[in-house]
Design a protein around this motif. Structure first.
Motif, PDB file in Angstrom:
ATOM      1  N   ARG A   5      35.740  44.955  45.662  1.00  0.00           N
ATOM      2  CA  ARG A   5      36.394  43.653  45.568  1.00  0.00           C
ATOM      3  C   ARG A   5      37.350  43.644  44.396  1.00  0.00           C
ATOM      4  NH1 ARG A   5      35.075  42.822  40.737  1.00  0.00           N
ATOM      5  NH2 ARG A   5      33.023  42.166  40.050  1.00  0.00           N
ATOM      6  N   ALA A   7      38.874  40.848  41.930  1.00  0.00           N
ATOM      7  CA  ALA A   7      38.401  39.495  41.607  1.00  0.00           C
ATOM      8  C   ALA A   7      39.232  38.830  40.520  1.00  0.00           C
ATOM      9  CB  ALA A   7      36.929  39.577  41.176  1.00  0.00           C
ATOM     10  N   PRO A   8      40.472  38.530  40.818  1.00  0.00           N
ATOM     11  CA  PRO A   8      41.305  37.908  39.781  1.00  0.00           C
ATOM     12  C   PRO A   8      40.986  36.425  39.594  1.00  0.00           C
ATOM     13  CG  PRO A   8      42.535  38.040  41.833  1.00  0.00           C
ATOM     14  CD  PRO A   8      41.203  38.705  42.082  1.00  0.00           C
ATOM     15  N   SER A   9      41.202  35.947  38.382  1.00  0.00           N
ATOM     16  CA  SER A   9      41.131  34.505  38.126  1.00  0.00           C
ATOM     17  C   SER A   9      42.542  33.965  38.319  1.00  0.00           C
ATOM     18  CB  SER A   9      40.669  34.248  36.699  1.00  0.00           C
ATOM     19  OG  SER A   9      39.446  34.916  36.475  1.00  0.00           O
ATOM     20  N   ARG A  39      38.460  38.424  45.981  1.00  0.00           N
ATOM     21  CA  ARG A  39      37.622  37.305  45.556  1.00  0.00           C
ATOM     22  C   ARG A  39      38.376  36.515  44.498  1.00  0.00           C
ATOM     23  NH1 ARG A  39      32.573  38.995  42.544  1.00  0.00           N
ATOM     24  NH2 ARG A  39      33.677  38.320  40.666  1.00  0.00           N
ATOM     25  N   ASP A  41      38.354  34.232  41.659  1.00  0.00           N
ATOM     26  CA  ASP A  41      37.404  33.770  40.638  1.00  0.00           C
ATOM     27  C   ASP A  41      37.918  32.471  40.021  1.00  0.00           C
ATOM     28  OD1 ASP A  41      35.803  35.906  41.158  1.00  0.00           O
ATOM     29  OD2 ASP A  41      35.903  36.787  39.151  1.00  0.00           O
ATOM     30  N   TYR A 183      32.012  33.432  33.707  1.00  0.00           N
ATOM     31  CA  TYR A 183      32.238  34.343  34.805  1.00  0.00           C
ATOM     32  C   TYR A 183      31.045  35.243  35.164  1.00  0.00           C
ATOM     33  CZ  TYR A 183      33.161  39.320  35.108  1.00  0.00           C
ATOM     34  OH  TYR A 183      33.027  40.642  35.315  1.00  0.00           O
ATOM     35  N   SER A 187      29.658  36.029  39.227  1.00  0.00           N
ATOM     36  CA  SER A 187      30.155  37.326  39.677  1.00  0.00           C
ATOM     37  C   SER A 187      29.010  38.199  40.205  1.00  0.00           C
ATOM     38  CB  SER A 187      30.868  38.022  38.504  1.00  0.00           C
ATOM     39  OG  SER A 187      31.365  39.260  38.921  1.00  0.00           O
ATOM     40  N   ARG A 201      36.777  47.902  37.626  1.00  0.00           N
ATOM     41  CA  ARG A 201      37.466  46.964  36.740  1.00  0.00           C
ATOM     42  C   ARG A 201      37.767  47.646  35.409  1.00  0.00           C
ATOM     43  NH1 ARG A 201      32.313  42.814  36.245  1.00  0.00           N
ATOM     44  NH2 ARG A 201      30.907  44.195  35.117  1.00  0.00           N
ATOM     45  N   HIS A 205      35.288  45.265  30.326  1.00  0.00           N
ATOM     46  CA  HIS A 205      34.097  44.628  30.904  1.00  0.00           C
ATOM     47  C   HIS A 205      32.808  45.416  30.684  1.00  0.00           C
ATOM     48  CE1 HIS A 205      35.788  41.154  32.932  1.00  0.00           C
ATOM     49  NE2 HIS A 205      36.806  41.898  33.326  1.00  0.00           N
TER      50      HIS A 205
HETATM   51  N1  GLU Z   1      37.629  37.402  37.181  1.00  0.00           N
HETATM   52  C1  GLU Z   1      37.255  38.513  36.355  1.00  0.00           C
HETATM   53  C2  GLU Z   1      38.458  38.984  35.572  1.00  0.00           C
HETATM   54  O1  GLU Z   1      39.576  38.734  36.001  1.00  0.00           O
HETATM   55  C3  GLU Z   1      36.728  39.607  37.239  1.00  0.00           C
HETATM   56  C4  GLU Z   1      36.215  40.797  36.562  1.00  0.00           C
HETATM   57  C5  GLU Z   1      35.460  41.645  37.552  1.00  0.00           C
HETATM   58  O2  GLU Z   1      36.146  42.396  38.261  1.00  0.00           O
HETATM   59  O3  GLU Z   1      34.264  41.558  37.646  1.00  0.00           O
HETATM   60  O4  GLU Z   1      38.324  39.561  34.499  1.00  0.00           O
END
Ligand code: GLU
Length: 439
Positions: A5, A7-9, A39, A41, A183, A187, A201, A205
């Motif tokens: 996935r 998963a951008p905000s 996804r 976020d 988050y 997640s 990612r 993280h």
């Molecule tokens: N929304 C998070 C971000 O943009 C997702 C990080 C992830 O991939 O878990 O940093």
């Protein structure tokens, strides 16, 4: 089944670093014959905007990364609420009442004693009466996930074996006093519910992952595999502001084709050479997180422009037709594409074909030669006009090489250099050619 996935905000436009993460998620899923999810976020209602969601979809489509499904965190609050309630009931999530100022002070005291800034879990020692009193004072709790004092380990696909000690980490805040989510927990819930098998990612993280490993366990779920990629830096070797502003919009303005972005980002950060291929299939087939180094990957716009030119040279007519001048056909595209850095530059060569061209000054010794060339051109069979013209003139005048070709090219195109004349002259056509040679 492999499931990844991206998963951008939706709090801004995607930049080159995000695009790279999206691409690698997509490539990894494609290689495995799996699914690639988008996804959104958007738990942060304040900062999330619909126009950014639309831009994210558009940017992925531009790159050719078609998600096999789309999820949205804002549609799943009920589910988060249920998991939260369960974890609170089991004591894995607990309320804490410290203000930011109090926490800051405690961190300073720890730092003064040379200790790591780990949360002291004072909130766990509160009695029911303590809590009631705090609530009466008007305090609302935020919520922390209680980590087990256990070793945490995973084998990262990029970084290799990773080890953390749960006893040395702060219990992460998972929910704010106003009820909004950080988050971390949503997640994990999503990754577990959606069957995500590989989380790809940025390495920023890594410490989140350590705490999330325990959240997966607390849900009774098997954690996915992780690939934490080294971050992208600018040419100057730093995480520059500029890099954060480089997105699809900018690349489009610069005449960069999506195939070039894909080809470069597929290999940036590996020691494998960048291959300017239009079809990503061979890049996907060779994609392997084991090839990526731990040093930051350097993104250089100049390199992207070079890859872009090599991509443009290969693009088929159907792919670029929309971007070309109206009457420019496949033969014209094939004639000029090898000389282009950007598709839009084809219009310049099309103007050379259709004219009028600005005549260049003619050297004294070339005047008679060009007058003769005009007469010869007027009488050619015009099947392969450039070969016919040059061989006739060569036989007649004894000229060869540059002395033969350059005056003709200059008169016919108004330029000293350019695409192969054998391809260009048929497009210019006999009438225009004779007129230009006549001067
Ligand atoms: N929304 C998070 C971000 O943009 C997702 C990080 C992830 O991939 O878990 O940093």
């Amino acid at each position: 089944m492999t499931v990844t996935r991206f998963a951008p905000s939706p709090t801004g436009f995607l930049h080159i670093g995000n695009l790279r993460t999206a691409l690698h998620n997509w490539m990894f899923a494609k290689k495995a014959g799996g699914r690639f999810l988008l996804r959104i976020d958007d738990t942060d209602a304040q900062r999330s905007e619909e126009r950014f969601v639309a831009a994210i979809r558009r940017d992925l489509a531009w790159l050719g990364l078609v998600p096999d499904g789309e999820e949205r965190q804002s549609a799943r609050f009920d589910r988060y609420e249920a998991v939260f309630a369960d974890m609170v009931a089991r004591g894995r999530i607990y309320p804490a009442y410290e203000t930011p100022e109090e926490l800051d002070l405690r961190r300073k005291i720890l730092a003064g004693r040379g200790l790591p800034p780990v949360y002291d879990r004072a909130a766990l020692k509160l009695s029911d009466e303590d809590r009631a009193r705090l609530e009466e004072e008007g305090r609302r709790p935020h919520w922390r996930f209680r980590l087990e004092a256990e070793p945490i380990a995973w084998d990262d696909m990029v970084r290799g074996p990773q080890r953390f000690d749960g006893a040395l980490l702060s219990d992460p805040v998972v929910r704010r006093a106003d009820g909004s989510w950080l988050y971390l927990l949503p997640s994990v819930i999503d990754d577990a519910d959606m069957g995500v098998t590989h989380v790809v990612r940025g390495e920023d993280h890594v410490s989140n992952t350590a705490t999330q490993m325990q959240m997966f366990a607390a849900m009774g779920a098997t954690p996915p595999a992780f690939a934490h990629e080294a971050l992208l830096v600018g040419n100057e070797g730093k995480l520059s502001k500029r890099l954060g502003s480089l997105g699809v919009e900018h690349f489009r303005e610069q005449g960069i084709e999506p195939e070039a972005v894909v080809a470069l980002l597929a290999r940036l950060g590996t020691s494998d050479p960048v291959e300017p291929v239009v079809d990503p299939a061979p890049l996907i087939a060779a994609f392997d997180f084991g090839r990526f180094g731990r040093a930051p990957a350097r993104f250089d716009e100049g390199e992207l422009a070079q890859v872009n030119a090599r991509i443009v040279h290969q693009l088929p007519f159907e792919r670029v037709r929309q971007a070309l001048p109206e009457w420019m056909d496949a033969a014209a595209w094939d004639a000029v594409r090898g000389n282009l850095e950007r598709v839009a530059d084809a219009a310049d060569w099309w103007r050379v074909v259709t004219g009028p061209v600005d005549a260049l000054p003619v050297a004294e010794e070339d005047r008679a030669f060009l007058t003769r060339a005009a007469e010869v051109a007027a009488g050619l069979a015009w099947v392969d006009p450039w070969a016919e013209l040059t061989s006739a003139l060569k036989a007649e005048t004894g000229r060869k090489g540059k002395a033969l070709f350059l005056p003709l090219r200059r008169a016919l195109t108004g330029m000293d250099h350019g695409p192969d004349m054998a391809a260009l002259l048929p497009l210019i056509g006999r009438e225009r050619a004779v007129a230009r040679l006549t001067g």
